[in-house]
Design a protein around this motif. Structure first.
Motif, PDB file in Angstrom:
ATOM      1  N   GLY A  43       0.798  -1.216   0.000  1.00  0.00           N
ATOM      2  CA  GLY A  43       0.000   0.000   0.000  1.00  0.00           C
ATOM      3  C   GLY A  43       0.832   1.267   0.000  1.00  0.00           C
ATOM      4  N   LYS A  44       0.120   2.382   0.067  1.00  0.00           N
ATOM      5  CA  LYS A  44       0.744   3.699  -0.043  1.00  0.00           C
ATOM      6  C   LYS A  44       1.650   4.045   1.134  1.00  0.00           C
ATOM      7  N   ARG A  45       1.508   3.353   2.245  1.00  0.00           N
ATOM      8  CA  ARG A  45       2.345   3.618   3.418  1.00  0.00           C
ATOM      9  C   ARG A  45       3.504   2.628   3.520  1.00  0.00           C
ATOM     10  N   PHE A  46       3.720   1.856   2.454  1.00  0.00           N
ATOM     11  CA  PHE A  46       4.735   0.810   2.446  1.00  0.00           C
ATOM     12  C   PHE A  46       6.094   1.312   2.936  1.00  0.00           C
ATOM     13  N   PHE A  47       6.595   2.387   2.333  1.00  0.00           N
ATOM     14  CA  PHE A  47       7.965   2.820   2.632  1.00  0.00           C
ATOM     15  C   PHE A  47       8.148   3.171   4.100  1.00  0.00           C
ATOM     16  N   ASP A  48       7.219   3.904   4.674  1.00  0.00           N
ATOM     17  CA  ASP A  48       7.329   4.271   6.084  1.00  0.00           C
ATOM     18  C   ASP A  48       7.185   3.063   6.999  1.00  0.00           C
ATOM     19  N   LEU A  49       6.194   2.230   6.733  1.00  0.00           N
ATOM     20  CA  LEU A  49       5.940   1.089   7.611  1.00  0.00           C
ATOM     21  C   LEU A  49       7.004   0.009   7.471  1.00  0.00           C
ATOM     22  N   HIS A  50       7.490  -0.219   6.275  1.00  0.00           N
ATOM     23  CA  HIS A  50       8.540  -1.213   6.063  1.00  0.00           C
ATOM     24  C   HIS A  50       9.746  -0.892   6.949  1.00  0.00           C
ATOM     25  N   VAL A  51      10.138   0.351   6.979  1.00  0.00           N
ATOM     26  CA  VAL A  51      11.275   0.786   7.797  1.00  0.00           C
ATOM     27  C   VAL A  51      10.944   0.676   9.285  1.00  0.00           C
ATOM     28  N   LYS A  52       9.749   1.099   9.682  1.00  0.00           N
ATOM     29  CA  LYS A  52       9.348   1.047  11.091  1.00  0.00           C
ATOM     30  C   LYS A  52       9.298  -0.394  11.584  1.00  0.00           C
ATOM     31  N   PHE A  53       8.741  -1.292  10.786  1.00  0.00           N
ATOM     32  CA  PHE A  53       8.646  -2.688  11.202  1.00  0.00           C
ATOM     33  C   PHE A  53      10.037  -3.304  11.345  1.00  0.00           C
ATOM     34  N   GLU A  54      10.967  -2.907  10.478  1.00  0.00           N
ATOM     35  CA  GLU A  54      12.344  -3.393  10.613  1.00  0.00           C
ATOM     36  C   GLU A  54      12.964  -2.898  11.915  1.00  0.00           C
ATOM     37  N   GLU A  55      12.731  -1.650  12.245  1.00  0.00           N
ATOM     38  CA  GLU A  55      13.218  -1.090  13.518  1.00  0.00           C
ATOM     39  C   GLU A  55      12.662  -1.897  14.693  1.00  0.00           C
ATOM     40  N   LEU A  56      11.381  -2.205  14.628  1.00  0.00           N
ATOM     41  CA  LEU A  56      10.750  -2.946  15.720  1.00  0.00           C
ATOM     42  C   LEU A  56      11.262  -4.383  15.808  1.00  0.00           C
ATOM     43  N   TYR A  57      11.455  -5.055  14.661  1.00  0.00           N
ATOM     44  CA  TYR A  57      11.928  -6.437  14.767  1.00  0.00           C
ATOM     45  C   TYR A  57      13.389  -6.493  15.196  1.00  0.00           C
ATOM     46  N   ASN A  58      14.187  -5.505  14.843  1.00  0.00           N
ATOM     47  CA  ASN A  58      15.563  -5.469  15.345  1.00  0.00           C
ATOM     48  C   ASN A  58      15.578  -5.293  16.858  1.00  0.00           C
ATOM     49  N   ASP A  59      14.696  -4.430  17.360  1.00  0.00           N
ATOM     50  CA  ASP A  59      14.582  -4.222  18.803  1.00  0.00           C
ATOM     51  C   ASP A  59      14.100  -5.504  19.486  1.00  0.00           C
ATOM     52  N   ALA A  60      13.095  -6.160  18.924  1.00  0.00           N
ATOM     53  CA  ALA A  60      12.579  -7.398  19.508  1.00  0.00           C
ATOM     54  C   ALA A  60      13.663  -8.478  19.517  1.00  0.00           C
ATOM     55  N   ASN A  61      14.435  -8.558  18.458  1.00  0.00           N
ATOM     56  CA  ASN A  61      15.518  -9.535  18.386  1.00  0.00           C
ATOM     57  C   ASN A  61      16.534  -9.306  19.506  1.00  0.00           C
ATOM     58  N   MET A  62      16.854  -8.056  19.765  1.00  0.00           N
ATOM     59  CA  MET A  62      17.782  -7.717  20.843  1.00  0.00           C
ATOM     60  C   MET A  62      17.193  -8.123  22.200  1.00  0.00           C
ATOM     61  N   LYS A  63      15.898  -7.863  22.379  1.00  0.00           N
ATOM     62  CA  LYS A  63      15.254  -8.208  23.647  1.00  0.00           C
ATOM     63  C   LYS A  63      15.181  -9.721  23.847  1.00  0.00           C
ATOM     64  N   VAL A  64      14.973 -10.471  22.776  1.00  0.00           N
ATOM     65  CA  VAL A  64      14.983 -11.930  22.851  1.00  0.00           C
ATOM     66  C   VAL A  64      16.327 -12.403  23.406  1.00  0.00           C
ATOM     67  N   ASP A  65      17.397 -11.850  22.899  1.00  0.00           N
ATOM     68  CA  ASP A  65      18.732 -12.227  23.361  1.00  0.00           C
ATOM     69  C   ASP A  65      18.924 -11.849  24.828  1.00  0.00           C
ATOM     70  N   MET A  66      18.469 -10.674  25.200  1.00  0.00           N
ATOM     71  CA  MET A  66      18.582 -10.234  26.591  1.00  0.00           C
ATOM     72  C   MET A  66      17.818 -11.169  27.523  1.00  0.00           C
ATOM     73  N   LEU A  67      16.625 -11.569  27.110  1.00  0.00           N
ATOM     74  CA  LEU A  67      15.817 -12.468  27.928  1.00  0.00           C
ATOM     75  C   LEU A  67      16.493 -13.828  28.087  1.00  0.00           C
ATOM     76  N   ALA A  68      16.992 -14.370  26.986  1.00  0.00           N
ATOM     77  CA  ALA A  68      17.662 -15.672  27.056  1.00  0.00           C
ATOM     78  C   ALA A  68      18.889 -15.597  27.971  1.00  0.00           C
ATOM     79  N   GLU A  69      19.642 -14.521  27.864  1.00  0.00           N
ATOM     80  CA  GLU A  69      20.826 -14.370  28.708  1.00  0.00           C
ATOM     81  C   GLU A  69      20.450 -14.181  30.177  1.00  0.00           C
ATOM     82  N   ARG A  70      19.318 -13.539  30.440  1.00  0.00           N
ATOM     83  CA  ARG A  70      18.878 -13.385  31.833  1.00  0.00           C
ATOM     84  C   ARG A  70      18.456 -14.732  32.406  1.00  0.00           C
TER      85      ARG A  70
END
Length: 159
Positions: A43-70
């Motif tokens: 859709g028309k919001r592809f460019f903005d959302l594609h980037v935002k979702f990548e930001e969010l999944y990178n953050d979630a990936n980092m938190k997954v690692d933090m949780l496993a290490e805890r």
């Protein structure tokens, strides 16, 4: 009362690790949801959302690692199979979501569930004098509350 090597009551550390594993399973589903909407958004919001979702999944990936290490720091083994994640998770599973508003709603629904789990762990870690877990949950909650507010604003809704 038996203390572990980081000074926590052993039985409380084991219980907290179990709760953190539950949160880890939910985060892994949330992470996969984010990857899916990142790949499939249209859709028309592809460019903005594609980037935002990548930001969010990178953050979630980092938190997954933090949780496993805890979990490891508390002396237990982190969950690490998709079977375990699916068996233990409560966050909604988003499949083939390509519509922008539905994708953002999925994020809000997922974060709402994660926040509930994190608040429960925060209370338990406070009672256990587990400052490491307590601090982590506090940081996660602060960030995710802001993300929920922003996503709800994007949807034209209030928190």
């Amino acid at each position: 009362m038996t203390l572990n090597s980081i000074g926590l009551e052993s039985n409380k550390a084991v219980a907290l690790a179990k709760d953190l594993n539950y949160l880890l399973a939910n985060f892994q589903i949330y992470y996969q949801n984010l990857r899916g909407i990142h790949w499939n958004i249209k859709g028309k919001r592809f460019f903005d959302l594609h980037v935002k979702f990548e930001e969010l999944y990178n953050d979630a990936n980092m938190k997954v690692d933090m949780l496993a290490e805890r979990v490891l720091t508390l002396g237990e083994t982190p969950l690490h199979t998709f079977e375990d994640y699916l068996k233990n998770a409560q966050v909604p599973i988003g499949k083939a979501i390509s519509q922008d508003e539905r994708a953002v709603q999925l994020i809000v629904e997922s974060l709402t569930e994660l926040l509930n789990i994190e608040r429960d762990i925060l209370n338990k870690s406070d009672e256990a004098n587990d400052e490491g877990t307590n601090s982590m949950m506090s940081d996660f909650i602060t960030e995710q509350e802001k993300t929920v507010w922003m996503m709800k604003a994007w949807l034209g809704e209030t928190v």
